[in-house]
Design an enzyme around this catalytic site. Structure first.
Site, short mmCIF file in Angstrom:
data_model
loop_
_atom_site.label_atom_id
_atom_site.label_comp_id
_atom_site.label_asym_id
_atom_site.label_seq_id
_atom_site.Cartn_x
_atom_site.Cartn_y
_atom_site.Cartn_z
N SER A 18 -13.65 -4.53 1.55
CA SER A 18 -14.49 -3.78 0.61
C SER A 18 -15.99 -3.99 0.85
CB SER A 18 -14.13 -4.17 -0.83
OG SER A 18 -14.36 -3.11 -1.72
N PRO A 19 -16.48 -3.77 2.08
CA PRO A 19 -17.92 -3.91 2.34
C PRO A 19 -18.77 -2.90 1.57
CG PRO A 19 -16.85 -2.87 4.20
CD PRO A 19 -15.75 -3.35 3.30
N LEU A 20 -18.14 -1.80 1.14
CA LEU A 20 -18.85 -0.81 0.32
C LEU A 20 -18.56 -0.99 -1.16
CD1 LEU A 20 -18.44 2.42 2.49
CD2 LEU A 20 -20.23 0.68 2.55
N ALA A 21 -18.00 -2.15 -1.51
CA ALA A 21 -17.75 -2.51 -2.91
C ALA A 21 -16.94 -1.44 -3.64
CB ALA A 21 -19.07 -2.79 -3.63
N GLY A 22 -15.88 -0.99 -3.00
CA GLY A 22 -15.02 0.00 -3.64
C GLY A 22 -15.66 1.36 -3.83
N GLY A 23 -16.70 1.65 -3.03
CA GLY A 23 -17.39 2.93 -3.12
C GLY A 23 -18.75 2.85 -3.77
N GLY A 45 -23.16 5.59 -1.62
CA GLY A 45 -24.13 6.62 -1.96
C GLY A 45 -23.66 7.54 -3.07
N LEU A 68 -21.31 1.34 -2.85
CA LEU A 68 -22.39 1.36 -1.85
C LEU A 68 -22.23 2.51 -0.87
CD1 LEU A 68 -22.47 -2.49 -1.21
CD2 LEU A 68 -24.17 -1.14 -2.48
N TYR A 118 0.84 -1.20 0.00
CA TYR A 118 0.00 0.00 0.00
C TYR A 118 0.88 1.25 0.00
CZ TYR A 118 -3.89 -3.11 1.33
OH TYR A 118 -4.84 -4.12 1.38
#
Length: 339
Positions: free
Chosen positions: A207-212, A216, A214, A55
């Site tokens: 990635s619970p927000l799927a890379g952004g 919004g 989810l 990273y």
């Protein structure tokens, strides 16, 4: 936050882990702000921090090391190895004993610590015997430089192979697996999650927000853009039918969240950590505002009706865009097909 046990290790960790991929030039180059984000996460009850050597070329580990001065013993610290660290050196990567023994010292130095709680293989290696990797990692555990070892982005069969190799050779076994998992990326429900549960492993989903997708920011009338150059562009190519389908699904999920009195972010994070096979969801905020927006998901329990509606929108075990899977041995990539 109500902590959970990490597999069968007896180690207690928070249901949210702080992912550090966005700290450094890949995401947020402001070192002091990144340190403040880490401190706020710790103050909010997160005791689990996950990073990787690759990273921002090691900068993320350096930032984490700086932030944990005086708080190191309060944190379960995880990092990863495998990805190339020097494009001009073919041996500065992978899962060989030669690289593992060398790179762990680099990570220890950057993290400003004497030991790593969880040292993970970032990807499965198609050209390295798993016994080679486990043997080197076992030596690091016995030397006290690493407490536990884990895998990341392994398929179900690769997880089983590693567990059996460890048992047969009497080596340290992987106690965790780190796969992608979200409302849009449910492929691990078919084999990875049942496998890790069978072997008593902890599961750290990323990635619970799927890379952004989810967060919004991605809606049909405003498709947004990725916030980091590190994210594969294919996952955001709006000419792709699979990504257009994702936009339709996000609209339905946003409506479901609103009807349940939740933000889309809370729905997404709660969905992941409510799965009995998931230990912690790794969140990767780039700003303090993003962190604050994600903390609440740890306190949400979804009703059976909401979960049933989610299954109607995205069927269990389905990943809407295969480009989002990023795990397994990639047997179906064009280069690996029999033709």
């Amino acid at each position: 936050m109500q902590n959970r046990v990490l597999g069968r290790t007896g180690v207690s960790v928070s249901p949210l882990a702080l992912g550090a991929m966005m700290f450094g030039p890949w995401g947020n180059p402001d070192v002091e702000e990144s340190v403040r984000i880490i401190h706020r996460a710790l103050d909010a009850g997160i005791n689990f921090v996950d990073t990787a050597d690759v990273y921002s070329g090691g900068v993320s580990e350096e930032i984490v090391g700086k932030a944990l001065i005086g708080r190191r013993d309060d944190v379960v610290l995880a990092t990863k190895f495998f990805m190339p660290m020097d494009e001009n050196d073919p041996n500065a990567r992978g899962a060989s004993r030669r690289w593992i023994i060398r790179e762990v010292e680099n990570s220890l130095r950057r993290l400003n610590t004497d030991y790593i709680d969880l040292y993970q293989v970032h990807r499965p290696s198609p050209d390295t015997d798993v016994e080679e990797t486990l043997g080197a990692l076992t030596d690091l555990v016995r030397a006290g430089k690493v407490r536990y070892i884990g895998s990341s982005s392994y398929s179900g069969s690769q997880i089983v192979e590693a567990q059996w190799a460890a048992r047969e050779r009497r080596l340290e076994r992987f106690v965790t697996e780190q796969p992608p998992y979200s409302l849009l990326v449910r492929g691990i429900e078919e084999d990875v999650l049942p496998t890790v549960q069978r072997y008593g492993m902890g599961t750290l989903t990323y990635s619970p927000l799927a890379g952004g997708w989810l967060s919004g920011r991605w809606r049909k009338d405003d498709a947004g853009r990725p916030t980091s150059s590190a994210r594969p562009q294919a996952r955001f190519d709006m000419s792709s039918p699979a990504n257009q389908r994702k936009l339709d699904v996000v609209e339905e999920l946003a409506q479901l969240a609103e009807s349940a009195g939740l933000s889309l972010i809370d729905l997404a994070i709660a969905f992941v950590i409510n799965h009995p096979g998931v230990t912690s969801a790794i969140i990767g905020p780039r700003t303090l505002e993003q962190l604050e927006s994600q903390l609440g998901g740890a306190e949400v329990t979804l009703s059976a009706d909401v979960l049933d509606r989610i299954d109607q929108i995205v069927a269990p075990g389905v990943t809407l865009n295969p480009e989002d899977n990023s795990y397994g041995a990639a047997e179906l990539l064009p280069s690996a097909r029999r033709r």
